[in-house]
Design a protein around this motif. Structure first.
Motif, short mmCIF file in Angstrom:
data_model
loop_
_atom_site.label_atom_id
_atom_site.label_comp_id
_atom_site.label_asym_id
_atom_site.label_seq_id
_atom_site.Cartn_x
_atom_site.Cartn_y
_atom_site.Cartn_z
N ALA A 252 17.22 -3.18 5.96
CA ALA A 252 16.38 -2.10 6.51
C ALA A 252 15.46 -1.60 5.41
N ARG A 253 14.34 -1.01 5.81
CA ARG A 253 13.48 -0.36 4.81
C ARG A 253 12.67 0.75 5.46
N ARG A 254 12.47 1.80 4.69
CA ARG A 254 11.72 2.97 5.15
C ARG A 254 10.98 3.55 3.94
N PRO A 255 10.01 4.40 4.18
CA PRO A 255 9.30 5.00 3.04
C PRO A 255 10.16 6.00 2.27
N SER A 256 11.15 6.63 2.95
CA SER A 256 11.98 7.61 2.25
C SER A 256 13.39 7.56 2.81
N PHE A 257 14.32 8.23 2.12
CA PHE A 257 15.72 8.20 2.54
C PHE A 257 15.95 9.15 3.71
N ASP A 258 16.73 8.68 4.68
CA ASP A 258 17.12 9.50 5.82
C ASP A 258 18.58 9.18 6.07
N ASP A 259 19.45 10.19 5.86
CA ASP A 259 20.89 9.95 5.88
C ASP A 259 21.34 9.31 7.19
N LYS A 260 20.91 9.89 8.30
CA LYS A 260 21.37 9.42 9.60
C LYS A 260 20.90 7.98 9.85
N LEU A 261 19.65 7.73 9.57
CA LEU A 261 19.10 6.40 9.87
C LEU A 261 19.67 5.32 8.95
N PHE A 262 19.89 5.66 7.69
CA PHE A 262 20.45 4.63 6.80
C PHE A 262 21.93 4.38 7.10
N ARG A 263 22.66 5.42 7.52
CA ARG A 263 24.05 5.18 7.92
C ARG A 263 24.09 4.25 9.14
N ALA A 264 23.15 4.46 10.05
CA ALA A 264 23.07 3.57 11.22
C ALA A 264 22.74 2.14 10.78
N ALA A 265 21.86 2.04 9.79
CA ALA A 265 21.47 0.70 9.30
C ALA A 265 22.65 0.00 8.63
N GLU B 67 0.82 -1.22 0.00
CA GLU B 67 0.00 0.00 0.00
C GLU B 67 0.85 1.27 0.00
N ALA B 68 2.14 1.13 0.32
CA ALA B 68 3.01 2.31 0.38
C ALA B 68 3.21 2.88 -1.03
N THR B 69 3.51 4.18 -1.12
CA THR B 69 3.68 4.80 -2.44
C THR B 69 5.16 4.95 -2.80
N SER B 70 6.05 4.79 -1.81
CA SER B 70 7.48 4.83 -2.09
C SER B 70 8.19 3.97 -1.06
N GLY B 71 9.44 3.58 -1.41
CA GLY B 71 10.19 2.76 -0.46
C GLY B 71 11.68 2.86 -0.71
N VAL B 72 12.47 2.78 0.36
CA VAL B 72 13.92 2.73 0.25
C VAL B 72 14.39 1.51 1.03
N TYR B 73 15.09 0.62 0.34
CA TYR B 73 15.56 -0.63 0.95
C TYR B 73 17.08 -0.65 1.00
N LEU B 74 17.63 -1.02 2.16
CA LEU B 74 19.06 -1.34 2.24
C LEU B 74 19.18 -2.85 2.08
N ILE B 75 19.91 -3.27 1.04
CA ILE B 75 19.98 -4.69 0.71
C ILE B 75 21.42 -5.17 0.82
N ARG B 76 21.61 -6.28 1.53
CA ARG B 76 22.94 -6.84 1.78
C ARG B 76 23.48 -7.51 0.51
N PRO B 77 24.78 -7.81 0.49
CA PRO B 77 25.34 -8.47 -0.69
C PRO B 77 24.72 -9.85 -0.97
N ASP B 78 24.15 -10.49 0.05
CA ASP B 78 23.48 -11.78 -0.19
C ASP B 78 21.99 -11.59 -0.52
N GLN B 79 21.62 -10.36 -0.88
CA GLN B 79 20.26 -10.07 -1.34
C GLN B 79 19.21 -10.24 -0.26
N HIS B 80 19.63 -10.15 1.00
CA HIS B 80 18.66 -10.10 2.09
C HIS B 80 18.45 -8.64 2.49
N VAL B 81 17.21 -8.33 2.90
CA VAL B 81 16.87 -6.96 3.28
C VAL B 81 17.43 -6.67 4.68
#
Lengths: 536, 66
Positions: free
Chosen positions: A515-528, A499-513
């Protein structure tokens, strides 16, 4: 007939290491050139990590052994450059029939979900997979990749140290010593390394024997999976008929516990059993016969400092549900990117503990599934049999009972729920792509999604803005920008947004997810990113 | 009028089947039979509807359902 497993593919030849005055040190030594060990070595070599594979044999394994390869392992083999010959050679099937006593109780058609590059599974003898993997090793060597494979090199002793491992190797020309920064033990269910290190391997023994036969038939049998419960030709037991390439059929016959294995294995005793099953008029030739018993067990810990266990050496399951080789390939998929980061100093050694956490979780899931199938196929108590037979009787007349019939559940990738590498789920998206999941494939306007996510950290953005590259403490994450405009079948939307209209996924080299959020957030994705690499 | 559900309806069917088997672990055959009988009565009461119950009796007997 097929001679593939009679020809040495990595024949012994003397290596300069054998004449060294002090034991040469290698980055990684892989013990065992089965599917799991070869996959580990290819994965590391593709990433530029120096690796030596040693095996006490010099050829692919005899007999069909693992014959069913599921979608996720095929996706992993695709990343390793081995999927094309698998798909070319493998057999696809989608009709299964279930028999109980003298009658067919029902048949089923596996309805595959569309929009994946690979099928739910293929049937293929293990020796073909091993051949394709050895071919890939040779190809990498020709390209100058740092990979070596040494046949008839048998580990006779192992020594563990805080920062390295020593091994003594027996060869046809005497023994020599090697050192490794890291050792990956892929030496099978009877792992000599596990025994040498005195590590536990506990679990449940199933008191049963199965006769497996590879039979070459001229007859035009259909490409279907037939499973018999309590058939007239094998009273009180079970039987399975499965198609493989080259007109080879795999037959599994349950024999029970109190049998004379040597007697049962003799062709003069096997052939009448098969004739009773296939009919007197069917011409066949016996290619390979074996009798096996099985256990469901695992090591308590898969990592012992610098020695890491993978595949059957670490965990063993019953064959129902095809979870042996399939889970072993997922082990190395999980391990190799982590090991590379640790070797290159881009992640702390403790990242490797997440290999243990995640793959123990996977092993427990596989053991549970295959134990349940085994309990259904070979009921171990009177009441268990009564309930099983009730399910089968009802399944003939009523659809509701069919999902309860359990002759093996299809191997699907494990979701690493609760992994220390996951960040909390912050997207109101589909359950199947929550943090810890293996990314589901999806067809895009150009090609499929998964090859675009292979072997590196990726920031997948769907109708969302983000930087093209993020550098965080030695880890490079590159963006893959997609839009529902590139989603001709809506698979991307259904599998990643819901149902979401946008998504940002951090995906590992083995193609496992991760982290995911509706939009990019520099601080939170660096933490992820730090979290996904064991840094917080 | 309601009808007996004869299409798959159990969430996590494999989990439920394993739980059902585990209930019988360590029981004698007589104890298991008694457990099953109690289970039939508990489930019957939950269903309540006499038409559905009669249809369930027929299904269990592998007879055509009216």
């Amino acid at each position: 007939m097929n001679q593939i497993f009679e020809t040495p593919m990595y024949a012994y030849s003397r290596h300069a290491d054998q004449d060294a005055t002090t034991p040469p040190r290698h980055k990684v030594i892989v013990v065992g050139a089965g599917p799991v060990g070869l996959a580990a070595a290819i994965d590391l070599a593709q990433q530029g990590i120096e690796v030596v594979v040693i095996d006490d044999n010099d050829r692919v394994s005899t007999g069909s052994r693992a014959i069913c390869f599921a979608k996720r392992p095929l996706e992993i083999l695709d990343r390793l450059g081995c999927s094309a010959p698998m798909i070319d050679k493998g057999v696809l099937w989608n009709t299964g029939k279930v028999f109980f006593d003298k009658r067919q109780v029902y048949d089923f058609n596996l309805q595959e979900e569309g929009g994946h590059a690979f099928p739910a599974f293929i049937n293929l003898q293990q020796y073909y997979l091993e051949k394709f993997l050895v071919d890939r090793v040779r190809e990498l060597q020709a390209e100058g990749a740092p990979i070596d494979i040494r046949g008839r090199n048998k580990v006779s002793a192992v020594g563990t140290h805080p920062n390295h491992v020593t091994i003594e190797i027996d060869t046809p020309e005497g023994s020599y010593n090697l050192e490794a920064d890291w050792l990956i033990a892929c030496d099978g269910a009877n792992s000599p390394l596990r025994a040498m290190l005195g590590k536990d391997f506990v679990g449940r023994v199933f008191e049963d024997n199965f006769l497996i036969a590879d039979v070459v038939m001229e007859a035009d049998f259909p490409s279907e999976r037939w499973f018999w419960f309590d058939p007239p030709f094998n009273k009180g037991q079970s039987a399975l008929l499965h198609k493989q390439p080259d007109g080879v059929w795999r037959i599994d016959l349950q024999l029970g516990w109190d049998i004379d294995k040597d007697h049962e294995k003799k062709p003069e005793n096997v052939i009448p059993r098969l004739k009773a099953m296939l009919g007197d008029d069917v011409e066949f030739e016996l290619e390979w016969v074996s009798i096996y018993t099985f256990q469901c067990r695992r090591m308590e810990q898969f990592r012992h400092n610098r020695v890491i266990f993978a595949g059957d050496a670490a965990h063993q399951v019953s064959p129902f549900g095809a979870r042996g080789a399939n889970s072993g390939l997922q082990d190395t998929d999980n391990l190799c990117w982590k090991l590379k980061l640790v070797i290159n100093g881009d992640a702390p050694e403790s990242l490797l503990d997440s290999y243990n956490t995640e793959r123990v979780w996977g092993a427990d899931e596989n053991i549970q599934n295959s134990s349940r199938s085994t309990d259904f196929i070979t009921p171990k108590s009177g009441m268990s049999r009564v309930l099983r037979d009730a399910v089968l009787d009802l399944s003939e007349k009523f659809e509701f009972a069919r999902p309860l019939v359990n002759s093996g559940r299809l191997s699907v990738p494990c979701t690493y729920d609760g992994s220390p590498l996951n960040s909390a789920d912050a997207l109101d998206g589909p359950d199947r792509s929550r943090p810890g999941s293996a990314c589901p494939d999806a067809p895009l306007t150009e090609g499929f999604l998964l090859p675009k996510l292979a072997g590196k950290f990726t920031l997948l953005t769907i109708d969302a803005d983000a930087p093209d590259v993020i550098e965080e403490d030695g880890i490079t994450v590159t963006r893959l920008a997609l839009s529902l405009k590139n989603d001709p079948t809506l698979a991307l939307k259904n599998r990643y947004l819901g149902e979401a209209t946008s998504g940002v996924y951090l995906i590992r080299p083995d193609q496992h997810v991760a982290a995911r959020r509706p939009s990019f957030d520099d601080k939170l994705f660096r933490a992820a990113i730090r979290r996904a690499t064991g840094k917080e | 009028m309601s009808d007996l559900t004869l299409t798959p309806n159990i969430d996590g069917a494999d989990d439920y089947y394993a739980e059902l088997l585990a209930m019988h672990d360590g029981l004698s055959r007589e104890e298991s039979d008694a457990l099953n009988a109690r289970l039939v009565l508990v489930l019957s009461n939950h269903i309540g509807n006499r038409t559905v119950l009669s249809q369930a009796l027929a299904a269990a007997a592998l007879k055509p359902i009216k």
